[in-house]
Design an enzyme around this catalytic site. Structure first.
Site, PDB file in Angstrom:
ATOM      1  N   ASP A 112       0.831  -1.200   0.000  1.00 53.40           N
ATOM      2  CA  ASP A 112       0.000   0.000   0.000  1.00 53.40           C
ATOM      3  C   ASP A 112       0.867   1.252   0.000  1.00 53.40           C
ATOM      4  O   ASP A 112       1.857   1.325   0.746  1.00 53.40           O
ATOM      5  CB  ASP A 112      -0.861   0.021   1.262  1.00 53.40           C
ATOM      6  CG  ASP A 112      -2.345  -0.011   0.970  1.00 53.40           C
ATOM      7  OD1 ASP A 112      -2.737   0.331  -0.157  1.00 53.40           O
ATOM      8  OD2 ASP A 112      -3.106  -0.379   1.878  1.00 53.40           O
ATOM      9  N   LYS A 142      -0.474  -0.643  -4.334  1.00 52.12           N
ATOM     10  CA  LYS A 142      -1.884  -0.254  -4.352  1.00 52.12           C
ATOM     11  C   LYS A 142      -1.996   1.199  -3.938  1.00 52.12           C
ATOM     12  O   LYS A 142      -1.294   1.639  -3.024  1.00 52.12           O
ATOM     13  CB  LYS A 142      -2.714  -1.131  -3.407  1.00 52.12           C
ATOM     14  CG  LYS A 142      -4.216  -0.770  -3.396  1.00 52.12           C
ATOM     15  CD  LYS A 142      -5.010  -1.729  -2.537  1.00 52.12           C
ATOM     16  CE  LYS A 142      -4.872  -1.442  -1.062  1.00 52.12           C
ATOM     17  NZ  LYS A 142      -5.466  -0.124  -0.672  1.00 52.12           N
ATOM     18  N   GLU A 210     -14.317  -1.108  -1.927  1.00 54.36           N
ATOM     19  CA  GLU A 210     -14.540  -1.200  -0.476  1.00 54.36           C
ATOM     20  C   GLU A 210     -15.846  -0.531  -0.077  1.00 54.36           C
ATOM     21  O   GLU A 210     -16.114   0.607  -0.451  1.00 54.36           O
ATOM     22  CB  GLU A 210     -13.384  -0.569   0.298  1.00 54.36           C
ATOM     23  CG  GLU A 210     -13.587  -0.657   1.805  1.00 54.36           C
ATOM     24  CD  GLU A 210     -12.343  -0.353   2.620  1.00 54.36           C
ATOM     25  OE1 GLU A 210     -12.436  -0.341   3.859  1.00 54.36           O
ATOM     26  OE2 GLU A 210     -11.275  -0.127   2.016  1.00 54.36           O
TER      27      GLU A 210
END
EC number: 2.1.2.11
Length: 293
Positions: A112, A142, A210
């Protein structure tokens, strides 16, 4: 443009040719590549993803057949004890990425990009991503955000760095989004779909959805040629991801509605620690078999 895919040989069956085996007994398998995940989508086969922050969980999850491990900025909460993901830094995450890549023999390891490390410009995003690849050994990165960050994704992909997108509820932007709210309902549905298309067009190899309504997630999954990874986005996504401490019951507090606990690891560890403490206080440990003459 196309996503940055690796050029390893084709592997039949599950990604990387892996098989499920008990911890410590799995044979060495070939590395999962981004194109293996695309092949799974094309075959209609769902795949799992878990977070990991250390060598032991990386090895266990890898040998359990988890094809993708995310060293998430959720380490802010689950490793460093911050209240949100915002404070965690590149310097705090890189050692965790390094540990996970050491533990995972075949899983694709995604790092991330934390808050403040990529938003300013594509150049900043590239500099940060390069650090995770070179210093951490990550196989991909990401980043959160839709259309405003398509240029960032394109810059990374053009530099040879595979990118996983992340839209819907984006924890780094929780203050802007007004807290934890389901995304993609009503008029937001078209905005979400446009963000997903922009990330795909920029070269992302997958996109996390999400806390997105099931209908919107189903639509986006059908429209994209790259995999969608759901977390609180219903059953229609191509893959599903959970934070491992939630999945395994390490987090004994309240969890989100979309979390399913598959174990009570927190309780197991607490009982083991209590038994150890009782034996030390009672003189039962160490016993003769734990001592040297």
């Amino acid at each position: 443009m196309t996503a940055a895919h690796d050029r390893s040989e084709n592997q039949p069956g599950r990604p990387g040719g892996e098989t499920t085996a008990p911890y410590g007994s799995a044979p060495r398998r070939r590395r999962v590549r981004t194109r293996h995940l695309l092949e799974l989508k094309q075959r209609g086969e769902a795949w799992p993803m878990l977070t990991s922050y250390d060598m032991y969980t990386a090895r266990i999850f890898d040998e359990a057949g988890i094809p993708v491990l995310l060293v998430g900025d959720s380490a802010a909460n689950n490793v460093y004890g911050y209240d949100t993901t915002v404070p965690v830094t590149v310097e705090e995450l890189i050692p965790l990425v390094r540990a996970v890549t050491r533990g995972a023999r075949s899983a694709l390891v995604v790092a991330d990009l934390p808050f403040g490390s990529y938003e300013a410009s594509p150049e900043q995003a590239l500099a940060t991503a390069v650090r995770f690849m070179k210093e951490g050994g990550a196989h991909a990165v990401k980043l959160e955000g839709g259309r405003p960050f398509a240029r960032h994704v394109e810059a990374l992909v053009n530099a040879g760095i595979p990118v996983m997108g992340h839209i819907g509820f984006t924890p780094q932007s929780e203050h802007t989004l007004g807290g934890y709210r389901v995304q993609g309902r009503g008029e937001q549905a078209e905005e979400l779909a446009a963000d997903a298309r922009a990330l795909q067009d920029a070269g992302a190899f997958a996109v996390v959805l999400e806390m997105v309504s099931s209908d919107s997630a189903k639509r986006v999954t059908a429209e994209l040629t790259i995999p969608t990874v759901g977390i609180g986005a219903g059953p229609e996504c191509d893959a599903q991801v959970l934070v491992w401490t939630d999945m395994a019951g390490m987090n004994t507090g309240r969890t989100a509605r979309f979390v399913k606990r598959y174990a009570d690891l927190g309780g197991t560890l607490a009982r083991a620690a209590q038994e150890f403490a009782d034996e030390v206080r009672g003189g039962a440990f160490p016993a003769p078999e734990h001592s040297f003459e």
